[in-house]
Scaffold this active site. Sequence first.
Site, PDB file in Angstrom:
ATOM      1  N   ARG A   1      -0.450  12.537  -4.730  1.00 30.87           N
ATOM      2  CA  ARG A   1      -1.700  12.428  -5.505  1.00 30.87           C
ATOM      3  C   ARG A   1      -2.525  13.687  -5.217  1.00 30.87           C
ATOM      4  O   ARG A   1      -2.618  14.098  -4.057  1.00 30.87           O
ATOM      5  CB  ARG A   1      -2.507  11.167  -5.133  1.00 30.87           C
ATOM      6  CG  ARG A   1      -1.938   9.879  -5.714  1.00 30.87           C
ATOM      7  CD  ARG A   1      -2.893   8.705  -5.498  1.00 30.87           C
ATOM      8  NE  ARG A   1      -3.873   8.570  -6.565  1.00 30.87           N
ATOM      9  CZ  ARG A   1      -4.862   7.687  -6.531  1.00 30.87           C
ATOM     10  NH1 ARG A   1      -5.032   6.894  -5.500  1.00 30.87           N
ATOM     11  NH2 ARG A   1      -5.710   7.593  -7.550  1.00 30.87           N
TER      12      ARG A   1
ATOM     13  N   ASN B   1     -15.064  11.504  -6.519  1.00 33.41           N
ATOM     14  CA  ASN B   1     -14.841  10.096  -6.164  1.00 33.41           C
ATOM     15  C   ASN B   1     -14.413   9.379  -7.442  1.00 33.41           C
ATOM     16  O   ASN B   1     -14.342   9.983  -8.531  1.00 33.41           O
ATOM     17  CB  ASN B   1     -16.111   9.482  -5.557  1.00 33.41           C
ATOM     18  CG  ASN B   1     -15.833   8.124  -4.917  1.00 33.41           C
ATOM     19  OD1 ASN B   1     -14.872   7.975  -4.165  1.00 33.41           O
ATOM     20  ND2 ASN B   1     -16.632   7.122  -5.226  1.00 33.41           N
ATOM     21  N   LYS B   2     -14.137   8.106  -7.328  1.00 30.85           N
ATOM     22  CA  LYS B   2     -13.638   7.315  -8.468  1.00 30.85           C
ATOM     23  C   LYS B   2     -14.459   7.563  -9.723  1.00 30.85           C
ATOM     24  O   LYS B   2     -15.693   7.591  -9.675  1.00 30.85           O
ATOM     25  CB  LYS B   2     -13.656   5.836  -8.057  1.00 30.85           C
ATOM     26  CG  LYS B   2     -13.152   4.845  -9.077  1.00 30.85           C
ATOM     27  CD  LYS B   2     -11.796   5.187  -9.626  1.00 30.85           C
ATOM     28  CE  LYS B   2     -10.718   5.344  -8.566  1.00 30.85           C
ATOM     29  NZ  LYS B   2      -9.498   6.053  -9.061  1.00 30.85           N
TER      30      LYS B   2
ATOM     31  N   ASP C   1     -13.392  11.289  -2.209  1.00 31.15           N
ATOM     32  CA  ASP C   1     -11.991  11.700  -2.083  1.00 31.15           C
ATOM     33  C   ASP C   1     -11.864  13.152  -1.661  1.00 31.15           C
ATOM     34  O   ASP C   1     -10.852  13.555  -1.097  1.00 31.15           O
ATOM     35  CB  ASP C   1     -11.246  11.468  -3.400  1.00 31.15           C
ATOM     36  CG  ASP C   1     -10.995   9.988  -3.582  1.00 31.15           C
ATOM     37  OD1 ASP C   1     -11.925   9.280  -3.997  1.00 31.15           O
ATOM     38  OD2 ASP C   1      -9.885   9.537  -3.248  1.00 31.15           O
TER      39      ASP C   1
ATOM     40  N   ALA D   1      -8.596   7.182  -0.205  1.00 31.92           N
ATOM     41  CA  ALA D   1      -8.314   8.519   0.330  1.00 31.92           C
ATOM     42  C   ALA D   1      -7.758   8.501   1.763  1.00 31.92           C
ATOM     43  O   ALA D   1      -6.671   9.035   2.004  1.00 31.92           O
ATOM     44  CB  ALA D   1      -9.569   9.387   0.216  1.00 31.92           C
TER      45      ALA D   1
ATOM     46  N   ARG E   1      -3.657   2.720  -1.594  1.00 27.30           N
ATOM     47  CA  ARG E   1      -4.625   3.616  -2.237  1.00 27.30           C
ATOM     48  C   ARG E   1      -5.842   3.808  -1.318  1.00 27.30           C
ATOM     49  O   ARG E   1      -5.938   3.182  -0.271  1.00 27.30           O
ATOM     50  CB  ARG E   1      -5.053   3.048  -3.603  1.00 27.30           C
ATOM     51  CG  ARG E   1      -5.400   1.559  -3.503  1.00 27.30           C
ATOM     52  CD  ARG E   1      -6.480   1.103  -4.380  1.00 27.30           C
ATOM     53  NE  ARG E   1      -7.725   1.743  -4.144  1.00 27.30           N
ATOM     54  CZ  ARG E   1      -8.539   1.437  -3.136  1.00 27.30           C
ATOM     55  NH1 ARG E   1      -8.244   0.492  -2.258  1.00 27.30           N
ATOM     56  NH2 ARG E   1      -9.692   2.067  -2.986  1.00 27.30           N
TER      57      ARG E   1
ATOM     58  N   GLN F   1     -10.794  -1.729  -8.915  1.00 27.11           N
ATOM     59  CA  GLN F   1     -10.781  -1.780  -7.446  1.00 27.11           C
ATOM     60  C   GLN F   1     -11.988  -2.532  -6.905  1.00 27.11           C
ATOM     61  O   GLN F   1     -11.920  -3.148  -5.841  1.00 27.11           O
ATOM     62  CB  GLN F   1     -10.780  -0.354  -6.854  1.00 27.11           C
ATOM     63  CG  GLN F   1      -9.463   0.386  -7.008  1.00 27.11           C
ATOM     64  CD  GLN F   1      -9.429   1.241  -8.260  1.00 27.11           C
ATOM     65  OE1 GLN F   1     -10.092   0.929  -9.257  1.00 27.11           O
ATOM     66  NE2 GLN F   1      -8.657   2.306  -8.249  1.00 27.11           N
TER      67      GLN F   1
END
Length: 341
Positions: free
Chosen positions: A87, A240-241, A230, A52, A50, A189
Amino acid sequence: MMLILSTPAIQYNKGHLSVLNQQKLPLEEEWIDCSTPEDMVEMIQSLKVRGAPLIGIAALLALAQLVERGANRDSIIAAARLLRQSRPTAVNLAHSIDRVLKRLDEESDHFKAVLSCVKEIVQEDIALCEAMSAAGAKIIQKGENLLTYCNTGCLATVGTGTALGVIKEAHRQSKCIHVYACETRPLLQGGRLTAWELTNAKIPHTLICDNMAGYLMSLGKIDRVLVGADRIARNGDFANKIGTYSLAVLAHHHRIPFYVVAPYTTFDAGCPDGSHIVIEERCANEVRGVKGVLSQMIWSPADTPVYNPAFDVTPSSLVTAYIMDRGQLKKEELQTSFEKS
Ligand code: MRU
Protein backbone atom coordinates in the site's frame (compact mmCIF):
# COMPACT_ATOMS: atom_id res chain seq x y z
CA MET A 1 9.32 -16.44 18.60
CA MET A 2 6.28 -15.76 20.74
CA LEU A 3 4.66 -12.32 20.85
CA ILE A 4 2.11 -10.87 23.23
CA LEU A 5 0.22 -8.23 21.25
CA SER A 6 -2.29 -5.74 22.65
CA THR A 7 -4.45 -5.95 19.54
CA PRO A 8 -7.29 -8.34 18.77
CA ALA A 9 -6.39 -7.98 15.05
CA ILE A 10 -3.42 -10.30 14.60
CA GLN A 11 -1.74 -13.25 16.31
CA TYR A 12 1.76 -14.65 16.02
CA ASN A 13 3.16 -17.72 17.70
CA LYS A 14 6.31 -19.54 16.56
CA GLY A 15 5.79 -18.97 12.85
CA HIS A 16 2.01 -19.34 12.98
CA LEU A 17 0.47 -16.07 11.78
CA SER A 18 -3.24 -15.33 11.63
CA VAL A 19 -5.29 -12.25 10.99
CA LEU A 20 -8.78 -11.27 12.16
CA ASN A 21 -10.52 -10.47 8.87
CA GLN A 22 -11.52 -6.80 9.27
CA GLN A 23 -13.56 -6.94 6.06
CA LYS A 24 -16.09 -9.04 7.94
CA LEU A 25 -16.14 -7.31 11.31
CA PRO A 26 -18.25 -6.88 13.31
CA LEU A 27 -20.80 -9.31 11.89
CA GLU A 28 -18.37 -12.20 11.70
CA GLU A 29 -15.12 -12.85 13.59
CA GLU A 30 -13.20 -14.87 11.02
CA TRP A 31 -9.52 -15.73 11.53
CA ILE A 32 -7.46 -16.35 8.40
CA ASP A 33 -4.03 -17.98 8.34
CA CYS A 34 -1.19 -16.26 6.55
CA SER A 35 1.40 -18.68 5.12
CA THR A 36 3.45 -16.56 2.73
CA PRO A 37 4.43 -12.91 2.18
CA GLU A 38 2.13 -12.98 -0.88
CA ASP A 39 -0.79 -13.94 1.41
CA MET A 40 0.04 -10.93 3.57
CA VAL A 41 0.22 -8.61 0.57
CA GLU A 42 -3.28 -9.74 -0.42
CA MET A 43 -4.58 -9.24 3.14
CA ILE A 44 -3.12 -5.73 3.30
CA GLN A 45 -4.44 -4.74 -0.13
CA SER A 46 -7.94 -6.05 0.56
CA LEU A 47 -7.98 -4.36 4.00
CA LYS A 48 -8.41 -7.60 5.93
CA VAL A 49 -5.63 -6.05 7.96
CA ARG A 50 -5.45 -2.26 7.88
CA GLY A 51 -4.55 0.96 9.71
CA ALA A 52 -1.17 2.65 9.20
CA PRO A 53 0.78 1.25 12.18
CA LEU A 54 -0.84 -2.19 11.98
CA ILE A 55 0.05 -2.83 8.33
CA GLY A 56 3.67 -1.98 9.21
CA ILE A 57 3.64 -4.67 11.92
CA ALA A 58 1.66 -7.20 9.85
CA ALA A 59 4.29 -7.00 7.10
CA LEU A 60 7.04 -7.56 9.67
CA LEU A 61 5.27 -10.60 11.09
CA ALA A 62 5.12 -12.08 7.58
CA LEU A 63 8.91 -11.66 7.44
CA ALA A 64 9.32 -13.21 10.90
CA GLN A 65 7.30 -16.19 9.71
CA LEU A 66 9.49 -16.57 6.63
CA VAL A 67 12.62 -16.51 8.78
CA GLU A 68 11.24 -19.02 11.26
CA ARG A 69 10.47 -21.32 8.33
CA GLY A 70 14.12 -21.32 7.33
CA ALA A 71 14.20 -18.81 4.45
CA ASN A 72 17.59 -17.48 3.38
CA ARG A 73 18.69 -13.86 3.46
CA ASP A 74 17.98 -13.20 -0.24
CA SER A 75 14.39 -14.40 -0.10
CA ILE A 76 13.78 -12.34 3.05
CA ILE A 77 15.03 -9.21 1.31
CA ALA A 78 12.89 -9.95 -1.76
CA ALA A 79 9.81 -10.49 0.44
CA ALA A 80 10.52 -7.28 2.36
CA ARG A 81 10.59 -5.31 -0.91
CA LEU A 82 7.34 -6.94 -2.05
CA LEU A 83 5.56 -6.16 1.24
CA ARG A 84 6.86 -2.58 1.25
CA GLN A 85 4.93 -1.87 -1.94
CA SER A 86 1.61 -3.37 -0.88
CA ARG A 87 0.00 0.00 0.00
CA PRO A 88 1.51 3.36 -0.94
CA THR A 89 0.12 6.05 1.39
CA ALA A 90 0.87 5.03 5.00
CA VAL A 91 4.56 5.63 5.68
CA ASN A 92 4.65 3.31 8.72
CA LEU A 93 4.87 0.30 6.38
CA ALA A 94 7.96 1.65 4.60
CA HIS A 95 9.52 2.72 7.92
CA SER A 96 9.22 -0.70 9.54
CA ILE A 97 10.46 -2.59 6.47
CA ASP A 98 13.40 -0.19 6.09
CA ARG A 99 14.35 -0.77 9.72
CA VAL A 100 14.50 -4.53 9.16
CA LEU A 101 16.48 -4.11 5.93
CA LYS A 102 18.97 -1.88 7.78
CA ARG A 103 19.30 -4.43 10.58
CA LEU A 104 19.92 -7.16 8.00
CA ASP A 105 22.67 -5.01 6.57
CA GLU A 106 24.32 -4.60 9.97
CA GLU A 107 23.93 -8.13 11.31
CA SER A 108 25.36 -11.30 9.73
CA ASP A 109 22.88 -13.68 11.42
CA HIS A 110 19.68 -12.96 9.44
CA PHE A 111 17.51 -15.07 11.79
CA LYS A 112 18.58 -12.99 14.78
CA ALA A 113 18.43 -9.72 12.81
CA VAL A 114 14.82 -10.11 11.70
CA LEU A 115 13.36 -11.56 14.89
CA SER A 116 15.04 -9.11 17.26
CA CYS A 117 14.06 -6.16 15.08
CA VAL A 118 10.43 -7.29 14.77
CA LYS A 119 10.16 -7.83 18.52
CA GLU A 120 11.60 -4.39 19.17
CA ILE A 121 9.24 -2.62 16.75
CA VAL A 122 6.19 -4.42 18.14
CA GLN A 123 7.06 -3.48 21.72
CA GLU A 124 7.80 0.07 20.64
CA ASP A 125 4.45 0.36 18.87
CA ILE A 126 2.57 -0.64 22.01
CA ALA A 127 4.54 1.91 24.05
CA LEU A 128 3.97 4.65 21.46
CA CYS A 129 0.20 4.13 21.74
CA GLU A 130 0.38 4.45 25.50
CA ALA A 131 2.44 7.64 25.27
CA MET A 132 0.02 9.23 22.75
CA SER A 133 -3.00 8.23 24.83
CA ALA A 134 -1.54 9.79 27.97
CA ALA A 135 -0.53 12.99 26.13
CA GLY A 136 -3.90 13.32 24.41
CA ALA A 137 -6.09 12.54 27.41
CA LYS A 138 -4.62 15.58 29.20
CA ILE A 139 -6.31 17.99 26.78
CA ILE A 140 -9.77 16.38 26.95
CA GLN A 141 -12.08 18.16 29.38
CA LYS A 142 -14.79 16.50 31.45
CA GLY A 143 -18.07 15.94 29.61
CA GLU A 144 -16.78 16.71 26.11
CA ASN A 145 -18.34 15.50 22.88
CA LEU A 146 -15.57 14.22 20.62
CA LEU A 147 -15.82 13.51 16.92
CA THR A 148 -13.62 10.90 15.31
CA TYR A 149 -13.15 9.41 11.85
CA CYS A 150 -12.25 6.06 10.32
CA ASN A 151 -10.79 3.51 12.76
CA THR A 152 -7.71 4.40 14.77
CA GLY A 153 -7.95 1.96 17.67
CA CYS A 154 -6.56 -1.47 18.50
CA LEU A 155 -7.68 -2.68 15.06
CA ALA A 156 -5.33 -0.17 13.45
CA THR A 157 -2.27 -0.56 15.74
CA VAL A 158 -0.80 -3.30 17.92
CA GLY A 159 -1.52 -1.18 20.98
CA THR A 160 -4.56 0.72 22.18
CA GLY A 161 -4.66 3.06 19.18
CA THR A 162 -3.92 6.63 18.14
CA ALA A 163 -6.98 8.96 18.18
CA LEU A 164 -9.12 6.18 19.60
CA GLY A 165 -6.38 5.40 22.13
CA VAL A 166 -6.70 8.96 23.43
CA ILE A 167 -10.48 8.58 23.61
CA LYS A 168 -10.19 5.29 25.52
CA GLU A 169 -7.72 6.82 27.97
CA ALA A 170 -9.99 9.85 28.58
CA HIS A 171 -12.85 7.42 29.26
CA ARG A 172 -10.63 5.35 31.59
CA GLN A 173 -9.89 8.57 33.49
CA SER A 174 -13.66 9.01 34.02
CA LYS A 175 -13.89 12.17 31.92
CA CYS A 176 -17.52 11.35 31.02
CA ILE A 177 -16.92 11.83 27.31
CA HIS A 178 -19.29 11.03 24.48
CA VAL A 179 -18.06 10.12 21.01
CA TYR A 180 -19.59 10.81 17.60
CA ALA A 181 -18.15 8.23 15.19
CA CYS A 182 -18.41 9.03 11.47
CA GLU A 183 -19.24 5.94 9.43
CA THR A 184 -16.42 6.60 6.91
CA ARG A 185 -17.59 5.77 3.40
CA PRO A 186 -16.82 3.89 1.27
CA LEU A 187 -15.53 1.01 3.43
CA LEU A 188 -17.23 1.97 6.69
CA GLN A 189 -14.27 1.62 9.05
CA GLY A 190 -16.10 3.96 11.45
CA GLY A 191 -19.52 2.32 11.23
CA ARG A 192 -18.13 -1.20 11.53
CA LEU A 193 -14.80 -1.08 13.38
CA THR A 194 -14.85 2.05 15.55
CA ALA A 195 -18.43 1.34 16.60
CA TRP A 196 -17.30 -2.22 17.51
CA GLU A 197 -14.35 -0.97 19.56
CA LEU A 198 -16.43 1.71 21.33
CA THR A 199 -19.12 -0.84 22.13
CA ASN A 200 -16.55 -3.30 23.52
CA ALA A 201 -14.95 -0.55 25.62
CA LYS A 202 -18.41 0.59 26.85
CA ILE A 203 -17.75 4.17 25.75
CA PRO A 204 -20.93 6.23 25.19
CA HIS A 205 -21.14 6.92 21.47
CA THR A 206 -23.39 7.78 18.55
CA LEU A 207 -22.78 6.71 14.98
CA ILE A 208 -23.41 9.32 12.27
CA CYS A 209 -23.18 9.35 8.47
CA ASP A 210 -20.22 11.38 7.23
CA ASN A 211 -22.46 14.10 5.77
CA MET A 212 -24.01 14.81 9.20
CA ALA A 213 -20.82 16.15 10.81
CA GLY A 214 -21.28 19.76 9.64
CA TYR A 215 -24.84 19.96 10.93
CA LEU A 216 -23.79 18.62 14.35
CA MET A 217 -21.00 21.19 14.49
CA SER A 218 -23.44 23.99 13.62
CA LEU A 219 -25.64 22.85 16.52
CA GLY A 220 -22.69 23.14 18.94
CA LYS A 221 -22.66 19.41 19.57
CA ILE A 222 -18.94 18.84 18.91
CA ASP A 223 -16.21 20.09 21.27
CA ARG A 224 -13.16 18.54 19.63
CA VAL A 225 -12.18 16.49 16.58
CA LEU A 226 -9.52 13.76 16.87
CA VAL A 227 -8.23 11.88 13.81
CA GLY A 228 -5.27 9.64 12.96
CA ALA A 229 -2.80 10.00 10.09
CA ASP A 230 -1.18 7.80 7.48
CA ARG A 231 1.69 10.16 6.63
CA ILE A 232 2.66 13.54 8.06
CA ALA A 233 4.85 15.72 5.84
CA ARG A 234 7.63 17.96 7.18
CA ASN A 235 5.42 21.06 7.07
CA GLY A 236 2.60 19.28 8.97
CA ASP A 237 0.30 18.55 6.01
CA PHE A 238 -1.00 15.03 6.49
CA ALA A 239 -2.78 12.23 4.63
CA ASN A 240 -5.59 10.36 6.32
CA LYS A 241 -8.76 8.52 5.31
CA ILE A 242 -10.70 10.26 2.55
CA GLY A 243 -13.12 12.72 4.18
CA THR A 244 -10.67 13.95 6.83
CA TYR A 245 -10.01 17.16 4.88
CA SER A 246 -13.74 18.00 4.76
CA LEU A 247 -13.96 17.53 8.54
CA ALA A 248 -10.95 19.80 9.08
CA VAL A 249 -12.53 22.55 6.94
CA LEU A 250 -15.80 22.20 8.84
CA ALA A 251 -14.03 22.29 12.21
CA HIS A 252 -12.09 25.41 11.15
CA HIS A 253 -15.31 27.15 10.06
CA HIS A 254 -16.95 26.36 13.40
CA ARG A 255 -13.79 27.16 15.44
CA ILE A 256 -13.64 23.62 16.82
CA PRO A 257 -10.16 22.34 17.82
CA PHE A 258 -8.90 19.73 15.36
CA TYR A 259 -6.13 17.31 16.47
CA VAL A 260 -4.03 14.76 14.61
CA VAL A 261 -2.91 11.84 16.78
CA ALA A 262 0.03 9.84 15.44
CA PRO A 263 3.29 8.18 16.48
CA TYR A 264 6.67 9.42 15.23
CA THR A 265 6.66 6.49 12.76
CA THR A 266 3.95 8.34 10.78
CA PHE A 267 6.17 11.41 10.31
CA ASP A 268 7.94 11.39 6.94
CA ALA A 269 11.01 13.61 7.16
CA GLY A 270 11.66 13.01 3.46
CA CYS A 271 8.34 14.51 2.41
CA PRO A 272 8.36 18.34 2.29
CA ASP A 273 4.60 18.89 2.06
CA GLY A 274 1.27 17.22 1.30
CA SER A 275 1.56 17.59 -2.47
CA HIS A 276 4.29 14.91 -2.43
CA ILE A 277 2.13 12.25 -0.76
CA VAL A 278 1.06 9.41 -3.05
CA ILE A 279 -2.65 8.76 -2.65
CA GLU A 280 -3.87 5.21 -3.15
CA GLU A 281 -6.78 4.78 -5.57
CA ARG A 282 -9.06 1.83 -5.03
CA CYS A 283 -11.54 -0.12 -7.14
CA ALA A 284 -14.75 1.41 -8.44
CA ASN A 285 -17.19 -1.06 -6.90
CA GLU A 286 -16.32 0.16 -3.39
CA VAL A 287 -18.12 3.39 -4.39
CA ARG A 288 -20.80 1.90 -6.65
CA GLY A 289 -22.18 0.01 -3.66
CA VAL A 290 -21.13 -1.61 -0.43
CA LYS A 291 -19.49 -4.90 0.43
CA GLY A 292 -21.41 -6.80 3.09
CA VAL A 293 -20.28 -9.89 4.98
CA LEU A 294 -22.01 -12.27 2.64
CA SER A 295 -22.18 -10.40 -0.62
CA GLN A 296 -21.50 -7.19 -2.45
CA MET A 297 -24.46 -4.91 -3.11
CA ILE A 298 -24.14 -2.55 -6.07
CA TRP A 299 -26.72 0.22 -6.32
CA SER A 300 -25.24 2.31 -9.14
CA PRO A 301 -25.45 1.43 -12.82
CA ALA A 302 -22.77 -1.25 -13.25
CA ASP A 303 -20.53 0.88 -15.47
CA THR A 304 -20.96 4.30 -13.82
CA PRO A 305 -17.53 5.97 -13.85
CA VAL A 306 -16.05 6.30 -10.36
CA TYR A 307 -13.17 8.11 -8.67
CA ASN A 308 -12.09 6.42 -5.46
CA PRO A 309 -9.09 7.96 -3.68
CA ALA A 310 -8.61 6.14 -0.36
CA PHE A 311 -7.03 9.14 1.40
CA ASP A 312 -6.96 12.92 1.22
CA VAL A 313 -4.46 15.54 2.32
CA THR A 314 -5.26 18.13 4.99
CA PRO A 315 -3.09 21.25 5.13
CA SER A 316 -1.31 21.97 8.40
CA SER A 317 -3.09 25.35 8.62
CA LEU A 318 -6.25 23.48 9.66
CA VAL A 319 -4.56 21.50 12.47
CA THR A 320 -4.74 22.82 16.04
CA ALA A 321 -1.95 20.51 17.23
CA TYR A 322 -0.36 17.10 16.69
CA ILE A 323 -0.62 14.71 19.60
CA MET A 324 2.42 12.50 19.29
CA ASP A 325 4.25 10.04 21.53
CA ARG A 326 6.56 12.90 22.54
CA GLY A 327 3.64 15.12 23.57
CA GLN A 328 1.57 17.84 21.97
CA LEU A 329 3.34 19.66 19.12
CA LYS A 330 2.43 22.72 17.06
CA LYS A 331 3.21 22.49 13.35
CA GLU A 332 6.25 24.75 13.77
CA GLU A 333 7.62 22.31 16.36
CA LEU A 334 7.20 19.16 14.25
CA GLN A 335 10.34 19.32 12.16
CA THR A 336 12.65 20.49 14.95
CA SER A 337 11.28 17.84 17.29
CA PHE A 338 12.19 15.12 14.80
CA GLU A 339 15.56 16.65 13.90
CA LYS A 340 16.58 16.30 17.57
CA SER A 341 15.97 12.53 17.63
O1 MRU B 1 -7.60 2.36 4.65
P1 MRU B 1 -7.36 2.19 6.11
O2 MRU B 1 -8.52 1.62 6.84
O3 MRU B 1 -6.06 1.46 6.38
O4 MRU B 1 -7.15 3.68 6.64
C1 MRU B 1 -6.86 3.91 7.99
C2 MRU B 1 -6.77 5.35 8.34
O5 MRU B 1 -6.90 6.20 7.51
C3 MRU B 1 -6.42 5.69 9.76
O6 MRU B 1 -7.01 6.90 10.13
C4 MRU B 1 -4.89 5.82 9.87
O7 MRU B 1 -4.27 4.67 9.38
C5 MRU B 1 -4.42 6.10 11.22
S1 MRU B 1 -4.74 4.71 12.24
C6 MRU B 1 -3.89 4.58 13.55
